[in-house]
Design an enzyme around this catalytic site. Sequence first.
Site, PDB file in Angstrom:
ATOM      1  N   ARG B 299      -2.502   0.565   1.922  1.00  7.61           N
ATOM      2  CA  ARG B 299      -1.321   0.518   2.801  1.00  7.61           C
ATOM      3  C   ARG B 299      -0.966   1.907   3.316  1.00  7.61           C
ATOM      4  NH1 ARG B 299       2.610  -4.222   0.123  1.00  7.61           N
ATOM      5  NH2 ARG B 299       1.229  -5.876   0.865  1.00  7.61           N
ATOM      6  N   TYR B 439      -2.918  -6.085   8.956  1.00  9.40           N
ATOM      7  CA  TYR B 439      -3.674  -6.113   7.693  1.00  9.40           C
ATOM      8  C   TYR B 439      -3.029  -5.243   6.606  1.00  9.40           C
ATOM      9  CZ  TYR B 439      -6.828  -2.175   9.304  1.00  9.40           C
ATOM     10  OH  TYR B 439      -7.389  -1.015   9.743  1.00  9.40           O
ATOM     11  N   GLU B 440      -3.410  -5.517   5.383  1.00 10.72           N
ATOM     12  CA  GLU B 440      -2.765  -4.885   4.219  1.00 10.72           C
ATOM     13  C   GLU B 440      -1.268  -5.179   4.180  1.00 10.72           C
ATOM     14  OE1 GLU B 440      -4.738  -3.960   2.116  1.00 10.72           O
ATOM     15  OE2 GLU B 440      -6.543  -3.533   3.274  1.00 10.72           O
ATOM     16  N   GLY B 441      -0.891  -6.360   4.609  1.00  8.89           N
ATOM     17  CA  GLY B 441       0.528  -6.738   4.583  1.00  8.89           C
ATOM     18  C   GLY B 441       1.174  -6.491   5.923  1.00  8.89           C
ATOM     19  N   GLN B 446       6.066  -5.929   4.684  1.00  7.32           N
ATOM     20  CA  GLN B 446       6.582  -4.599   4.320  1.00  7.32           C
ATOM     21  C   GLN B 446       8.108  -4.597   4.322  1.00  7.32           C
ATOM     22  OE1 GLN B 446       4.273  -2.503   3.305  1.00  7.32           O
ATOM     23  NE2 GLN B 446       2.635  -3.843   4.056  1.00  7.32           N
TER      24      GLN B 446
END
Lengths: 596, 596
Positions: B299, B439-441, B446
């Site tokens: 992230r 991507y990655e949340g 977040q």
Amino acid sequence: MTDYIAPLRDMQFILKELAGLDAVAGLPGCEEASEDLVSAVLEEAGKFAAGVLAPINWQGDVQGCRLNADGSVSTPDGWQEAYTKFAESGWIGLSLPVEYGGQGLPKLLSTAVWEMWFSTNMAFTMLPQLNVGQAEALQIAATEEQKATWLTKVVSGEWASTMNLTEPQAGSDLAATRCKAEPQADGSYRLSGQKIFISYGEHELTPNIVHLVLARLPDAPAGVKGLSLFIVPKYLLDAAGNPGEKNDVRCISIEHKMGIHGSPTCTMSYGDNGGAVGWLVGQPNRGLEVMFIMMNEARFGVGVQGVGLGERAYQYALAYARDRVQGRDAVTGESGKPIIYHPDVKRMLLSMRARVMAMRGLLYTAASWFDIAHHSTDKAAADKAKRYVDLLMPVAKGWCTEVGNDVCDDAIQVFGGMGFVEETGIAQFFRDARIITIYEGTTGIQGNDLVGRKILREKGETLRELITELRVSVAELQADEALAGIGSGLADSVDALESATDWILANGKERLADVLAGAVPFLYLLGTVVGGWQMGRAAQAARRRLAAGEGDAVYLNSLVDLASFYMATVAPQAQANARTVKDAGGALTAFAEAAF
Amino acid sequence: MTDYIAPLRDMQFILKELAGLDAVAGLPGCEEASEDLVSAVLEEAGKFAAGVLAPINWQGDVQGCRLNADGSVSTPDGWQEAYTKFAESGWIGLSLPVEYGGQGLPKLLSTAVWEMWFSTNMAFTMLPQLNVGQAEALQIAATEEQKATWLTKVVSGEWASTMNLTEPQAGSDLAATRCKAEPQADGSYRLSGQKIFISYGEHELTPNIVHLVLARLPDAPAGVKGLSLFIVPKYLLDAAGNPGEKNDVRCISIEHKMGIHGSPTCTMSYGDNGGAVGWLVGQPNRGLEVMFIMMNEARFGVGVQGVGLGERAYQYALAYARDRVQGRDAVTGESGKPIIYHPDVKRMLLSMRARVMAMRGLLYTAASWFDIAHHSTDKAAADKAKRYVDLLMPVAKGWCTEVGNDVCDDAIQVFGGMGFVEETGIAQFFRDARIITIYEGTTGIQGNDLVGRKILREKGETLRELITELRVSVAELQADEALAGIGSGLADSVDALESATDWILANGKERLADVLAGAVPFLYLLGTVVGGWQMGRAAQAARRRLAAGEGDAVYLNSLVDLASFYMATVAPQAQANARTVKDAGGALTAFAEAAF
């Protein structure tokens, strides 16, 4: 792929309650636009959009266009059939004059109809959109003979149209145009030069293409006051008026673009073999004035692209969010619910819906001003409508295209990783949309037009008039307890607009560069406020209908909530933009170019 | 294509003045990071980025990746040579532990270095980035034997890494993971199931690929507390520890994406022929905790992608704006000047530069907190740094990716029509960037993490501490007459932050859905304020250097102007977002789902 559902309920509501369809239908020349006819046309257009244009949109993106070895350009599968049907159905002439084969219906109606075309297939729709713009230019500037020869074919769509302004060295700066036109003894001209970024400059969809080309006569003054306009057909006409010999014009390349792949963007070369035959339209050196008619039409149309793409992107995102089950309810912990129940996803969807409605309210209202300006016998009303249209044209183009892009961007976000995968289909809308803040004058050019030509030149007169009218709406909203919050939100943004306007008018002379540095933020500000005004008016109309017991209460109440949501999420940008308008110029001017 | 110029001056300034490089170099274990070494590394990395990665970025986009009939995946030309050089130069291990073959340098330095990789070739860099994340996870959770077998190869880059979380039915919701792992008598496991969106899931760039896979043991509890983590290599190792027999894992398709074409995004199938052999990493059912280490690393890295892409897009736009001559000066009427002299173009460039600097300030400062948290012997300092990192991680990811996208969008706008033409090269950055908010949340995830886990759970304690520290900076700025305007701008945005924080803390229990509806606007708000804080600190540092007669006065003064510009253009968003945080939830909750 998500099926397109024409948003007829929203459209009808806005046409009637915000844009004053009844009043427009009462204008001389607009009498045919009865409620029944308008409903029938919208329904038919919705079917055509969903049934003919939407199904070929994706393949148009995948296949794109091709310049063949023989100089011809191939368009995607389905384009030919769709175009033939489109022209035969009379859609091109919907709001063009009856005397040239159009149907003479109000621009208000055609705006809603074209929104549907843009929603379902923007790359395709750019083709007939060029006919409409060219028809409006020819109608005003062409001779009767030219009209008989060219205009009727353009209105029917038998022949296609193009608009040739940009040149490689000139970009948005038409003053730098170099294309030349040499007068001939027979009254025609021979044109030579290169034009770039010509949408549908070449294709095989119609038996002829009518190019409108800006060029310079030999003795023309420098700059924009030396530009003349010419009709240059792809095929010269034979004695019977049919396409005959090929003219000296060809497409030498097509662009490989990020989006609108189905629309060939051509570099056109005129006069490689002695000169392309053309005919002057209108007065020598006055070409830009005519071209501006076409450009204004096109600019408004690009604003409509913003709402059209936004609406479809919203429909895609909504369908996905209702279908996709994922995660747990943050409050109850419940699982197995679709993602529309996640507060942040609902926020994005509501924000998309609110902005689409605000854009639609702004654009349809502006369209009704067009109609009033052109048809009203009440001179004061017509004048006011014309002034409002002139003032808000750069906003309709600039704000609606920027917001349309933002809405498409949010749609990708609702899809998450699936939005980044091309086969999902939403990425195409995001890529297609990226051109609309650029072509027909970038947002920067719209901002300069707004602040320079539309505000400073007339010392803010029309804008002040609009602000006064906005204050009336604020007072009405605040007088209804249920709408008072919306009224306060609008009031704050109108305050911001007024203070930024004062600042611009106070500094337009001494600090012009600083003022222009804030031109785009000011355009955003004005768009935000005018969009909010329409949302407030929609809430008022919904309350009136509710009080009268007319219509679907869930829908009508949702319009009030939507206006509140707009005031909570979009309207606060007005204050931020007002501050930027006032404060950015100083730091910007101070910043040394060498320090970049 | 525009050459990449490593922004070493800006990087050095931020490293030293904002992120406290000297203090970091004084931490135990970080002593090697002397000013000379840092300069040398940055210079070397700049050369590598410009000379090796940048030249193959565009062809990577055009060629993309290909799944071959034999199940292998081809990457673009140049990828193999670049990867071999990258690994051999030791870049993967830059800030990984010396005992596993890394160089043990601070994360602060590697953050600046990775920014350059992302600027020049994001699709390529995703490959070694996976090694770093996996190395951090293995370092914490793997047994000594596993470390000896796998970790050293991952750090050296001899073998590549992947991270297998997402499944088709689960998306971001890891609780829905179905992939299974059956224990075997020999202590290994047999895995089966499908994983989607696996970056670099298959390729021929390394002799082996180490997959880290989340799966469920037979007796695992439901939800995220039943996930275990497994090493599953592409090739099983022979007795000598070299890749031998092919494991039961294969890539069954690769995605056709809008961007990052050079990075193969694979659907991976495990155990089609009896089960993929894997080994448990860490404790059973505790896999997510380990994966979170890798995800947190990833992230932060994605946040760095935001500044990297933004920086390069800025460089492209700046080069074009300096080169492209068009139009006339709006004030003087002069023609023949490049478009950077148009106020609106200068506004866009300055806005891009300001936001890139703010992102960089935020990210490098956060990186220094990582280093302090990990290395400081001052427990209070380490604790505070850790709390700050935890609080701001979702902002570093969420805000910097959103802003990075916006900056790439502005770059297209500076190019106008040329920006929409793929060959110009800037469209690639815009398309590549679109994945980073996903991507990655996603930004929504977040936002929920920030408001839920990082603020409500600890009743806003760390955030209050940060606000107190922000107030100190405000007071310092206001005490210097030349910076007082910047101080007021920051003060206004800190006020907005505090009022939104109060509102969230007051309503987190009773109106959780409303609070979460404002989570993303709150994330923007916090990012805007923390970014502005760094801009204010940069202005202060510039003034200190100016007073001391150190450095280039034009550059240092420009940092003060840049901070003023940020306060005029970005900081006012803080108030708008605070209002949205407080007001959006009510209308959102009221809006009936049926009315969409």
